[in-house]
Design a protein around this motif. Structure first.
Motif, PDB file in Angstrom:
ATOM      1  N   LEU A 137      -6.346   4.134 -10.515  1.00  0.00           N
ATOM      2  CA  LEU A 137      -6.869   4.384  -9.173  1.00  0.00           C
ATOM      3  C   LEU A 137      -7.675   5.669  -9.113  1.00  0.00           C
ATOM      4  O   LEU A 137      -7.382   6.654  -9.810  1.00  0.00           O
ATOM      5  CB  LEU A 137      -5.727   4.430  -8.167  1.00  0.00           C
ATOM      6  CG  LEU A 137      -5.171   3.064  -7.764  1.00  0.00           C
ATOM      7  CD1 LEU A 137      -3.795   3.195  -7.150  1.00  0.00           C
ATOM      8  CD2 LEU A 137      -6.132   2.380  -6.809  1.00  0.00           C
ATOM      9  N   ARG A 156     -11.894  -4.193   1.520  1.00  0.00           N
ATOM     10  CA  ARG A 156     -11.388  -2.884   1.916  1.00  0.00           C
ATOM     11  C   ARG A 156     -12.402  -2.176   2.788  1.00  0.00           C
ATOM     12  O   ARG A 156     -13.605  -2.466   2.748  1.00  0.00           O
ATOM     13  CB  ARG A 156     -11.059  -2.030   0.687  1.00  0.00           C
ATOM     14  CG  ARG A 156     -12.262  -1.627  -0.146  1.00  0.00           C
ATOM     15  CD  ARG A 156     -11.824  -0.896  -1.406  1.00  0.00           C
ATOM     16  NE  ARG A 156     -12.956  -0.481  -2.221  1.00  0.00           N
ATOM     17  CZ  ARG A 156     -12.851   0.082  -3.417  1.00  0.00           C
ATOM     18  NH1 ARG A 156     -11.642   0.311  -3.952  1.00  0.00           N
ATOM     19  NH2 ARG A 156     -13.943   0.439  -4.089  1.00  0.00           N
ATOM     20  N   LEU A 211      -0.910   0.553  -8.089  1.00  0.00           N
ATOM     21  CA  LEU A 211      -0.223  -0.082  -6.967  1.00  0.00           C
ATOM     22  C   LEU A 211      -0.415  -1.578  -7.090  1.00  0.00           C
ATOM     23  O   LEU A 211      -1.388  -2.038  -7.702  1.00  0.00           O
ATOM     24  CB  LEU A 211      -0.782   0.392  -5.623  1.00  0.00           C
ATOM     25  CG  LEU A 211      -0.481   1.819  -5.161  1.00  0.00           C
ATOM     26  CD1 LEU A 211      -1.333   2.150  -3.923  1.00  0.00           C
ATOM     27  CD2 LEU A 211       0.976   2.007  -4.854  1.00  0.00           C
ATOM     28  N   THR A 237      -3.296  -3.099   4.740  1.00  0.00           N
ATOM     29  CA  THR A 237      -2.326  -2.159   4.186  1.00  0.00           C
ATOM     30  C   THR A 237      -3.115  -0.972   3.635  1.00  0.00           C
ATOM     31  O   THR A 237      -4.132  -1.145   2.949  1.00  0.00           O
ATOM     32  CB  THR A 237      -1.443  -2.824   3.111  1.00  0.00           C
ATOM     33  OG1 THR A 237      -0.422  -1.915   2.696  1.00  0.00           O
ATOM     34  CG2 THR A 237      -2.234  -3.288   1.897  1.00  0.00           C
ATOM     35  N   GLN A 238      -2.655   0.232   3.941  1.00  0.00           N
ATOM     36  CA  GLN A 238      -3.395   1.441   3.601  1.00  0.00           C
ATOM     37  C   GLN A 238      -3.098   1.880   2.173  1.00  0.00           C
ATOM     38  O   GLN A 238      -1.938   1.975   1.759  1.00  0.00           O
ATOM     39  CB  GLN A 238      -3.041   2.578   4.564  1.00  0.00           C
ATOM     40  CG  GLN A 238      -3.696   3.897   4.264  1.00  0.00           C
ATOM     41  CD  GLN A 238      -5.197   3.877   4.477  1.00  0.00           C
ATOM     42  OE1 GLN A 238      -5.690   3.246   5.419  1.00  0.00           O
ATOM     43  NE2 GLN A 238      -5.942   4.570   3.621  1.00  0.00           N
ATOM     44  N   VAL A 239      -4.153   2.151   1.433  1.00  0.00           N
ATOM     45  CA  VAL A 239      -4.047   2.739   0.097  1.00  0.00           C
ATOM     46  C   VAL A 239      -4.703   4.115   0.136  1.00  0.00           C
ATOM     47  O   VAL A 239      -5.864   4.239   0.551  1.00  0.00           O
ATOM     48  CB  VAL A 239      -4.727   1.855  -0.954  1.00  0.00           C
ATOM     49  CG1 VAL A 239      -4.817   2.580  -2.307  1.00  0.00           C
ATOM     50  CG2 VAL A 239      -3.990   0.537  -1.107  1.00  0.00           C
ATOM     51  N   GLY A 290       0.820  -1.199   0.000  1.00  0.00           N
ATOM     52  CA  GLY A 290       0.000   0.000   0.000  1.00  0.00           C
ATOM     53  C   GLY A 290       0.861   1.259   0.000  1.00  0.00           C
ATOM     54  O   GLY A 290       2.084   1.205   0.086  1.00  0.00           O
ATOM     55  N   THR A 326      -9.478   4.930  -1.884  1.00  0.00           N
ATOM     56  CA  THR A 326      -8.762   5.130  -0.623  1.00  0.00           C
ATOM     57  C   THR A 326      -9.417   4.319   0.480  1.00  0.00           C
ATOM     58  O   THR A 326     -10.615   4.460   0.745  1.00  0.00           O
ATOM     59  CB  THR A 326      -8.748   6.616  -0.247  1.00  0.00           C
ATOM     60  OG1 THR A 326      -8.006   7.339  -1.231  1.00  0.00           O
ATOM     61  CG2 THR A 326      -8.132   6.822   1.126  1.00  0.00           C
ATOM     62  N   LEU A 349      -0.675  -4.769  -4.439  1.00  0.00           N
ATOM     63  CA  LEU A 349      -0.709  -5.265  -3.077  1.00  0.00           C
ATOM     64  C   LEU A 349      -0.336  -6.738  -3.052  1.00  0.00           C
ATOM     65  O   LEU A 349      -0.651  -7.484  -3.973  1.00  0.00           O
ATOM     66  CB  LEU A 349      -2.103  -5.086  -2.466  1.00  0.00           C
ATOM     67  CG  LEU A 349      -2.712  -3.690  -2.551  1.00  0.00           C
ATOM     68  CD1 LEU A 349      -4.065  -3.673  -1.817  1.00  0.00           C
ATOM     69  CD2 LEU A 349      -1.789  -2.637  -2.032  1.00  0.00           C
ATOM     70  N   TYR A 374      -6.872  -1.982   2.975  1.00  0.00           N
ATOM     71  CA  TYR A 374      -7.116  -3.203   2.214  1.00  0.00           C
ATOM     72  C   TYR A 374      -6.655  -4.412   3.026  1.00  0.00           C
ATOM     73  O   TYR A 374      -5.529  -4.430   3.553  1.00  0.00           O
ATOM     74  CB  TYR A 374      -6.380  -3.152   0.876  1.00  0.00           C
ATOM     75  CG  TYR A 374      -7.055  -2.256  -0.131  1.00  0.00           C
ATOM     76  CD1 TYR A 374      -7.048  -0.875   0.033  1.00  0.00           C
ATOM     77  CD2 TYR A 374      -7.726  -2.786  -1.226  1.00  0.00           C
ATOM     78  CE1 TYR A 374      -7.691  -0.044  -0.872  1.00  0.00           C
ATOM     79  CE2 TYR A 374      -8.370  -1.959  -2.138  1.00  0.00           C
ATOM     80  CZ  TYR A 374      -8.351  -0.589  -1.957  1.00  0.00           C
ATOM     81  OH  TYR A 374      -8.987   0.232  -2.862  1.00  0.00           O
TER      82      TYR A 374
END
Length: 127
Positions: free
Chosen positions: A86, A38, A18, A121-123, A9, A91, A20, A94
């Protein structure tokens, strides 16, 4: 014990990409379907993508269809989610989830079909 560890992320611009990853341990990875979900702040959990244990079938939420791709490498005990094109609304935190069987019988999966989660994991998608 079962462990799922997500990574990959970060911050991306709208239109960016991105990838993951989710590494599984403590169980026979190729015997289990896997899913990505998410959650954005203040919202409920959204199931994003799923894949059978052998990779033969994949499933997507309508909001990500055509932009995200789920895959897996059973030799590496790793689940992937490729995020393309994206949007700010992608946002979220995930998470990967382990399904109890080699396939799911519902999409989105029913609660009893999965039994383990990663830490997430942050997106963040922003200009």
């Amino acid at each position: 014990q079962v462990q799922l560890v997500e990574s990959g992320g970060g911050l991306a611009r709208p239109g960016g990409s991105l990838r993951l990853s989710c590494v599984g341990s403590g169980f026979t990875f190729n015997n289990h379907a896997m899913s990505w979900a998410r959650q954005a702040p203040g919202t409920g959990l959204e199931w994003v993508a799923g894949i059978y244990a052998d990779g033969s079938e994949t499933f997507y939420a309508g909001s990500v269809q055509g932009r995200f791709t789920v895959s897996r490498d059973n030799a590496k005990n790793t689940l992937y989610l490729q995020l393309n094109n994206l949007k700010p609304e992608d946002t979220a935190m995930y998470y990967c989830a382990k399904v109890t069987e080699v396939r799911t019988y519902y999409w989105p999966p029913r609660q009893y079909e999965y039994d383990s989660w990663g830490q997430g994991t942050q997106v963040t998608v922003s200009t």
